[in-house]
Enzyme design. Structure first.
Site, mmCIF file in Angstrom:
data_model
loop_
_atom_site.group_PDB
_atom_site.id
_atom_site.type_symbol
_atom_site.label_atom_id
_atom_site.label_comp_id
_atom_site.label_asym_id
_atom_site.label_seq_id
_atom_site.Cartn_x
_atom_site.Cartn_y
_atom_site.Cartn_z
ATOM 1 N N SER A 185 38.688 54.664 37.633
ATOM 2 C CA SER A 185 39.886 54.023 37.676
ATOM 3 C C SER A 185 41.155 54.795 37.091
ATOM 4 O O SER A 185 42.293 54.244 37.597
ATOM 5 C CB SER A 185 39.795 52.584 36.805
ATOM 6 O OG SER A 185 39.657 53.200 35.369
ATOM 7 N N HIS A 213 35.643 48.713 39.894
ATOM 8 C CA HIS A 213 36.798 49.007 40.754
ATOM 9 C C HIS A 213 36.420 49.182 42.298
ATOM 10 O O HIS A 213 37.503 49.096 43.196
ATOM 11 C CB HIS A 213 37.555 50.403 40.467
ATOM 12 C CG HIS A 213 38.184 50.151 38.916
ATOM 13 N ND1 HIS A 213 39.466 49.764 38.923
ATOM 14 C CD2 HIS A 213 37.580 50.208 37.828
ATOM 15 C CE1 HIS A 213 39.969 49.765 37.595
ATOM 16 N NE2 HIS A 213 38.804 49.922 37.171
ATOM 17 N N LYS A 244 39.106 42.085 38.586
ATOM 18 C CA LYS A 244 39.817 43.072 39.406
ATOM 19 C C LYS A 244 39.657 42.316 40.970
ATOM 20 O O LYS A 244 40.663 41.367 41.090
ATOM 21 C CB LYS A 244 39.185 44.436 39.667
ATOM 22 C CG LYS A 244 39.390 44.913 38.094
ATOM 23 C CD LYS A 244 38.789 46.046 37.717
ATOM 24 C CE LYS A 244 38.317 46.618 36.529
ATOM 25 N NZ LYS A 244 39.661 46.157 35.463
HETATM 26 N N1 PMP Z 1 34.073 49.025 33.974
HETATM 27 C C1 PMP Z 1 35.012 49.606 34.294
HETATM 28 C C2 PMP Z 1 34.848 50.843 34.925
HETATM 29 C C3 PMP Z 1 36.435 49.169 34.061
HETATM 30 O O1 PMP Z 1 37.444 50.030 34.379
HETATM 31 C C4 PMP Z 1 36.350 48.087 33.242
HETATM 32 C C5 PMP Z 1 38.013 47.423 33.105
HETATM 33 N N2 PMP Z 1 38.874 47.987 33.393
HETATM 34 C C6 PMP Z 1 35.734 47.387 32.912
HETATM 35 C C7 PMP Z 1 34.295 47.813 33.174
HETATM 36 C C8 PMP Z 1 35.819 46.050 32.110
HETATM 37 O O2 PMP Z 1 35.952 45.098 32.737
HETATM 38 P P1 PMP Z 1 36.759 43.754 32.047
HETATM 39 O O3 PMP Z 1 38.160 44.155 31.953
HETATM 40 O O4 PMP Z 1 36.697 42.744 33.221
HETATM 41 O O5 PMP Z 1 36.113 43.159 30.734
#
Ligand code: PMP
Length: 394
Positions: A185, A213, A244
């Site tokens: 990300s 993502h 997302k």
């Molecule tokens: N895995 C990745 C690769 C993420 O980027 C994120 C959040 N940005 C998460 C897990 C966690 O997801 P959430 O914000 O829905 O708890």
């Protein structure tokens, strides 16, 4: 010394940021006008940092489904499924995820963060070893810590480096779990999945791919990187988030292994927290249907990513990833430049994310943009024009 004194340095860094303009780490959206526009202090701004990849947060069918669930099931579940019961919405959604991902078993979690904690600490224990990409998301690191497993980090996206580390541990007892992401990300880059599959197979390790993502974004049907690369059968566990492409809050993990179901009775992040609320189950269920039947969303997203990538590159900016994608991250010289340009972008009506060390790979300072299928081409042009203005010498 007080317990909180350790934060004094962090506080002065935060104060410096506030002195330079708006709060880049907590900008308040007073009203959401659309998936790509918000009102901030009476002004309309274009959102280029939401992870709302398919724009489904405001999809009328998703909203309607959530409203119906609110009316018939109420606002919350008020407890864990193990202790307080499962709603049929949970089991339905799990069946829908299993069918969508073509996996026998799927579990839903209350956040994507917890999906990683639950799946990782459910799979590996103190007698096992986890091999994780050095640039893994915090939830992956935290899942590893919770598991108590031995941790071995390998160089980002480097399957040969993983190979050497696994070879060194060939005679060690215990299971081996390799974890990578489907799309990283911060830079927006994707791993060489086929290389990782070859290495993990040769060493008899399990592979978990966090498609947070990439779910809804990559693959002809939106099933993620494994679908795009034709390697779904080689990925043992897939994890992801509702926050997302699916436009809500929650997470999932899926596998074909019959013992995967036991995570429900063994994993603390599944058992000791309240289950996702009814409106979330319903909107995510509808979002899954939308992802399945609207491939044009992925096409729009791809086009917008290409347009932004090309436009920012043409301005001479240094982009973190050579390949266009939904995440377009711009390298900045230092924290001061990040905050300066970020404030100028906001003044120009565009919101992007700031990403600073220690949250970034190799201590990079980034302005991170993400596009949505819901952006139109004029909006992407406006984002590019705002950058052109913001980077002009004062
Ligand atoms: N895995 C990745 C690769 C993420 O980027 C994120 C959040 N940005 C998460 C897990 C966690 O997801 P959430 O914000 O829905 O708890």
């Amino acid at each position: 010394m007080g317990l909180l004194d350790k934060y004094k340095e962090l506080q002065s860094r935060r104060d410096m940021m506030l002195a330079m303009g708006e709060n880049a780490l907590g900008l308040v959206m007073d009203e959401m006008i659309s998936p790509t526009r918000a009102r901030h202090k009476g002004r309309e701004i274009i959102l280029a940092g939401t992870n709302n990849y398919l724009g489904l947060t405001m999809d009328p069918a998703c909203i309607e489904a959530a409203k119906r669930a609110l009316d018939s099931f109420g606002t919350g579940t008020t407890g864990s499924r193990v202790a307080n019961g499962t709603y049929n919405l949970h089991t339905q959604l799990e069946q829908e995820f299993a069918a969508f991902l073509k996996r026998r078993h799927a579990l839903v979690f209350s956040t994507g963060y917890q999906a990683n904690l639950g799946a990782i600490a459910g799979l590996a224990g103190p007698e096992d070893t986890i091999y994780l990409d050095a640039d893994s998301h915090a939830s992956i690191y935290d899942g590893c810590l919770l598991s108590g497993a031995k941790l071995v980090r390998f160089r980002h996206n480097d399957a040969a480096n993983l190979d050497r580390r696994l070879a060194r541990a060939a005679d060690e007892p215990g299971g081996k779990l390799v974890i990578i992401e489907g799309l990283y990300s911060m830079f927006g880059d994707v791993p060489p999945l086929a290389d990782f599959v070859e290495v993990k197979d040769r060493h008899g390790a399990m592979l978990l791919v966090d498609e947070a993502h990439s779910f809804g974004v990559l693959g002809a049907n939106g099933r993620g990187l494994a679908e795009q690369d034709g390697l779904e059968d080689e990925v043992d566990v897939v994890a992801g988030t509702f926050s997302k492409s699916l436009g809500a809050v929650g997470g999932f993990a899926a596998s074909n292994d019959p013992l995967f179901e036991m995570i429900r009775l063994a994993s603390r992040p599944y058992m000791f927290t309240a289950s996702p609320s009814p409106s979330i189950m319903a909107s995510v269920s509808e979002a899954l249907r939308q992802i399945g039947k609207r491939p044009e969303l992925r096409e729009n997203l791809r086009r917008n990513g290409q347009q932004l990538h090309a436009g920012l590159k043409a301005l001479g900016l240094s982009l973190a990833c050579d390949e266009p994608g939904p995440v377009v991250a711009v390298r900045m010289a230092n924290e001061l430049e990040v905050l300066n340009v970020w404030n100028r972008l906001l003044a120009g009506g565009v919101y992007v994310n700031i990403a600073l060390p220690p949250g970034t790979p190799n201590a990079t300072c980034l302005l991170r943009c993400s596009v949505s299928a819901a952006h139109n081409s004029a909006e992407v042009e406006q984002i590019i024009a705002a950058f052109a203005e913001a980077i002009k010498p004062a």
